[in-house]
Write a protein that holds these residues in place. Sequence first.
Motif, PDB file in Angstrom:
ATOM      1  N   LEU A  73      41.707  32.876  37.177  1.00  0.00           N
ATOM      2  CA  LEU A  73      42.648  32.011  37.910  1.00  0.00           C
ATOM      3  C   LEU A  73      43.140  30.854  37.057  1.00  0.00           C
ATOM      4  CD1 LEU A  73      40.811  31.929  41.346  1.00  0.00           C
ATOM      5  CD2 LEU A  73      42.884  33.186  40.773  1.00  0.00           C
ATOM      6  N   THR A  74      42.468  30.563  35.951  1.00  0.00           N
ATOM      7  CA  THR A  74      42.926  29.499  35.061  1.00  0.00           C
ATOM      8  C   THR A  74      43.905  30.011  34.021  1.00  0.00           C
ATOM      9  OG1 THR A  74      41.086  29.820  33.504  1.00  0.00           O
ATOM     10  CG2 THR A  74      40.746  28.264  35.320  1.00  0.00           C
ATOM     11  N   GLU A  75      44.108  31.322  33.977  1.00  0.00           N
ATOM     12  CA  GLU A  75      45.070  31.876  33.040  1.00  0.00           C
ATOM     13  C   GLU A  75      46.488  31.591  33.524  1.00  0.00           C
ATOM     14  OE1 GLU A  75      43.995  35.972  32.904  1.00  0.00           O
ATOM     15  OE2 GLU A  75      42.055  35.587  31.957  1.00  0.00           O
ATOM     16  N   PRO A  76      47.452  31.532  32.627  1.00  0.00           N
ATOM     17  CA  PRO A  76      48.819  31.193  33.023  1.00  0.00           C
ATOM     18  C   PRO A  76      49.382  32.185  34.030  1.00  0.00           C
ATOM     19  CG  PRO A  76      48.566  31.114  30.635  1.00  0.00           C
ATOM     20  CD  PRO A  76      47.303  31.727  31.183  1.00  0.00           C
ATOM     21  N   LEU A  77      50.134  31.654  34.990  1.00  0.00           N
ATOM     22  CA  LEU A  77      50.879  32.526  35.887  1.00  0.00           C
ATOM     23  C   LEU A  77      51.923  33.271  35.079  1.00  0.00           C
ATOM     24  CD1 LEU A  77      51.369  30.084  38.888  1.00  0.00           C
ATOM     25  CD2 LEU A  77      50.021  32.162  38.916  1.00  0.00           C
ATOM     26  N   VAL A  78      52.055  34.572  35.294  1.00  0.00           N
ATOM     27  CA  VAL A  78      52.995  35.361  34.512  1.00  0.00           C
ATOM     28  C   VAL A  78      54.023  36.007  35.425  1.00  0.00           C
ATOM     29  CG1 VAL A  78      51.299  35.844  32.725  1.00  0.00           C
ATOM     30  CG2 VAL A  78      51.519  37.426  34.635  1.00  0.00           C
ATOM     31  N   THR A  79      55.132  36.364  34.849  1.00  0.00           N
ATOM     32  CA  THR A  79      56.184  37.039  35.597  1.00  0.00           C
ATOM     33  C   THR A  79      55.810  38.497  35.787  1.00  0.00           C
ATOM     34  OG1 THR A  79      57.362  37.685  33.602  1.00  0.00           O
ATOM     35  CG2 THR A  79      57.890  35.526  34.545  1.00  0.00           C
ATOM     36  N   PRO A  80      56.401  39.175  36.777  1.00  0.00           N
ATOM     37  CA  PRO A  80      56.122  40.602  36.945  1.00  0.00           C
ATOM     38  C   PRO A  80      56.430  41.411  35.690  1.00  0.00           C
ATOM     39  CG  PRO A  80      57.214  39.718  38.902  1.00  0.00           C
ATOM     40  CD  PRO A  80      57.244  38.643  37.850  1.00  0.00           C
ATOM     41  N   GLU A  81      57.501  41.014  34.976  1.00  0.00           N
ATOM     42  CA  GLU A  81      57.866  41.738  33.759  1.00  0.00           C
ATOM     43  C   GLU A  81      56.766  41.610  32.697  1.00  0.00           C
ATOM     44  OE1 GLU A  81      59.752  39.615  35.367  1.00  0.00           O
ATOM     45  OE2 GLU A  81      61.268  40.952  36.230  1.00  0.00           O
ATOM     46  N   ALA A  82      56.230  40.371  32.549  1.00  0.00           N
ATOM     47  CA  ALA A  82      55.168  40.171  31.567  1.00  0.00           C
ATOM     48  C   ALA A  82      53.912  40.937  31.960  1.00  0.00           C
ATOM     49  CB  ALA A  82      54.859  38.672  31.425  1.00  0.00           C
ATOM     50  N   HIS A 104      32.781  34.411  41.946  1.00  0.00           N
ATOM     51  CA  HIS A 104      33.879  35.087  42.634  1.00  0.00           C
ATOM     52  C   HIS A 104      35.233  34.843  41.968  1.00  0.00           C
ATOM     53  CE1 HIS A 104      30.902  35.875  45.655  1.00  0.00           C
ATOM     54  NE2 HIS A 104      30.758  34.604  45.938  1.00  0.00           N
ATOM     55  N   THR A 105      35.274  33.969  40.995  1.00  0.00           N
ATOM     56  CA  THR A 105      36.552  33.667  40.344  1.00  0.00           C
ATOM     57  C   THR A 105      36.581  34.118  38.890  1.00  0.00           C
ATOM     58  OG1 THR A 105      35.886  31.445  39.595  1.00  0.00           O
ATOM     59  CG2 THR A 105      36.826  31.627  41.812  1.00  0.00           C
ATOM     60  N   TRP A 106      35.556  34.888  38.454  1.00  0.00           N
ATOM     61  CA  TRP A 106      35.519  35.265  37.044  1.00  0.00           C
ATOM     62  C   TRP A 106      36.674  36.208  36.707  1.00  0.00           C
ATOM     63  CZ3 TRP A 106      31.672  39.168  34.545  1.00  0.00           C
ATOM     64  CH2 TRP A 106      31.954  39.260  33.172  1.00  0.00           C
ATOM     65  N   ARG A 107      36.648  37.429  37.254  1.00  0.00           N
ATOM     66  CA  ARG A 107      37.707  38.387  37.018  1.00  0.00           C
ATOM     67  C   ARG A 107      38.278  38.833  38.361  1.00  0.00           C
ATOM     68  NH1 ARG A 107      39.385  36.713  33.163  1.00  0.00           N
ATOM     69  NH2 ARG A 107      40.808  38.468  33.094  1.00  0.00           N
ATOM     70  N   PRO A 108      39.441  39.502  38.355  1.00  0.00           N
ATOM     71  CA  PRO A 108      40.034  39.942  39.626  1.00  0.00           C
ATOM     72  C   PRO A 108      39.104  40.791  40.484  1.00  0.00           C
ATOM     73  CG  PRO A 108      41.663  40.100  37.876  1.00  0.00           C
ATOM     74  CD  PRO A 108      40.365  39.722  37.207  1.00  0.00           C
ATOM     75  N   ILE A 109      38.256  41.621  39.857  1.00  0.00           N
ATOM     76  CA  ILE A 109      37.357  42.457  40.649  1.00  0.00           C
ATOM     77  C   ILE A 109      36.369  41.605  41.443  1.00  0.00           C
ATOM     78  CG2 ILE A 109      35.647  42.761  38.806  1.00  0.00           C
ATOM     79  CD1 ILE A 109      35.195  45.592  39.837  1.00  0.00           C
ATOM     80  N   ASP A 110      35.976  40.466  40.892  1.00  0.00           N
ATOM     81  CA  ASP A 110      35.049  39.573  41.599  1.00  0.00           C
ATOM     82  C   ASP A 110      35.727  38.908  42.788  1.00  0.00           C
ATOM     83  OD1 ASP A 110      32.803  39.846  39.650  1.00  0.00           O
ATOM     84  OD2 ASP A 110      34.290  38.959  38.315  1.00  0.00           O
ATOM     85  N   SER A 111      36.982  38.520  42.607  1.00  0.00           N
ATOM     86  CA  SER A 111      37.732  37.924  43.711  1.00  0.00           C
ATOM     87  C   SER A 111      37.975  38.958  44.807  1.00  0.00           C
ATOM     88  CB  SER A 111      39.065  37.369  43.201  1.00  0.00           C
ATOM     89  OG  SER A 111      38.842  36.352  42.248  1.00  0.00           O
ATOM     90  N   TRP A 112      38.241  40.207  44.395  1.00  0.00           N
ATOM     91  CA  TRP A 112      38.435  41.259  45.389  1.00  0.00           C
ATOM     92  C   TRP A 112      37.136  41.513  46.156  1.00  0.00           C
ATOM     93  CZ3 TRP A 112      35.855  45.922  45.784  1.00  0.00           C
ATOM     94  CH2 TRP A 112      36.336  46.786  46.791  1.00  0.00           C
ATOM     95  N   PHE A 113      36.005  41.579  45.450  1.00  0.00           N
ATOM     96  CA  PHE A 113      34.745  41.883  46.129  1.00  0.00           C
ATOM     97  C   PHE A 113      34.339  40.767  47.080  1.00  0.00           C
ATOM     98  CE2 PHE A 113      30.173  42.731  46.559  1.00  0.00           C
ATOM     99  CZ  PHE A 113      30.211  44.097  46.820  1.00  0.00           C
TER     100      PHE A 113
END
Length: 411
Positions: free
Chosen positions: A385-394, A314-323
């Motif tokens: 989820l282990t990827e760096p938090l990014v700004t909205p601009e990035a 469930h934490t692999w990609r955003p689609i997995d977390s959404w599902f």
Amino acid sequence: MTSVTPNIVLIRSSPIALWGIDSQERLRRAFKRAGIAVTGQSAGGGVAGTEQPTLLIRADHVYEESVIRALIRNPSHLLVTDAGVPVAAHIAPGGDIDAAAALLQSEATVASGALPAGLSTVVDPAALASTYNHALRKRARPYVLPLTPETVPAIEHRMFHGAYKGVTDFVTKYVWPVPAMAVTRWCARLSISPNMVTTVSFLCVLAAMSLFWHGQFLAGLAAAWMMCFLDTVDGKLARVTLTSTKFGDVFDHGIDLLHPPFWYYAWFVGQGAVIGGSGQDALQTAALWIIIAGYVLGRGQEGLFIWLYRIEIHTWRPIDSWFRLITARRNPNLFILTIAALIDRPAEGFLAVAAWTIVSFLFHCWRIAQAGWQRMMGHRPCSWLTEPLVTPEAWRTERRGGSGLRGSGVP
């Protein structure tokens, strides 16, 4: 990194309580959970130059547990707030503890220039601790917050939501937080332990099963939803009061793991269905085996993904977390059954759960196959989820095809 247990010394105590616990006791519990006992209350007076590492920490601030653990692991580090105010110092053996204590007693901001002996690095919470919490499946900036009467409501709010899993079903994520926070606060004030809440939750499991068995579906659903709610409260109560235990963890997760198939079978019996019958009974029997097999195989899929790739599916990609919000687990299935019971169609609701179980199982088969293909192509699956938090601009730049922050060709 250090393998020597530091001596823990609390300074600048505070009488203000959070979740019914004063800050000194909270720090003692946090360090105890990290395997270290707090041995001192104040610093100063001929302790400079000790051969044992010493961790000085201000008790008039609130620290996320990940920050505490990171402090223990990193000697020679001075921790400052986001505003630059020093709040904790892990002093290497031979360091000047008196000078470090004087620095923490001040409110002046500090840089890496002139630090007391035994300190070499100035870090803020985000630089010291990870933004990813594996246990809670979420990303969040670690915090260190000043504790004052005015900040208590905001701190308790942040602590509660910080104890929430980031990847879970839609009921737990969107419906429970407000009432669960109120009940958690009430339990903490009355010194009700998480295990007491879990015990009541277990009684609700038995009540729901009995009511389903006798065809009292709406009453059974009320008991079932109460169990689901208390299942949220006990975990949050344990985390915000730092009172979780191995027994409590096994008790809580054991109930969570074992009870759903019993509920499904009780619902089957409550409809008057009979295993081995014909017609509608045969259809309901097939639905029962699909639901139970889907539950077991679904858990197996989750375990297989962890075994293969060392991350949760469930934490692999955003689609997995959404599902995960809607996958055929207990709460989404209860939602389907609740709608069916409200319109007096319990049998049709049971069939709908079976159909959704098949869809969810096939979706996860597809995701496991995609992860295997990605690994064959030389890219080890890792959690988004282990990827760096990014700004909205990035993020907008990445969406336009710029930096490729997501790091994977798979959604």
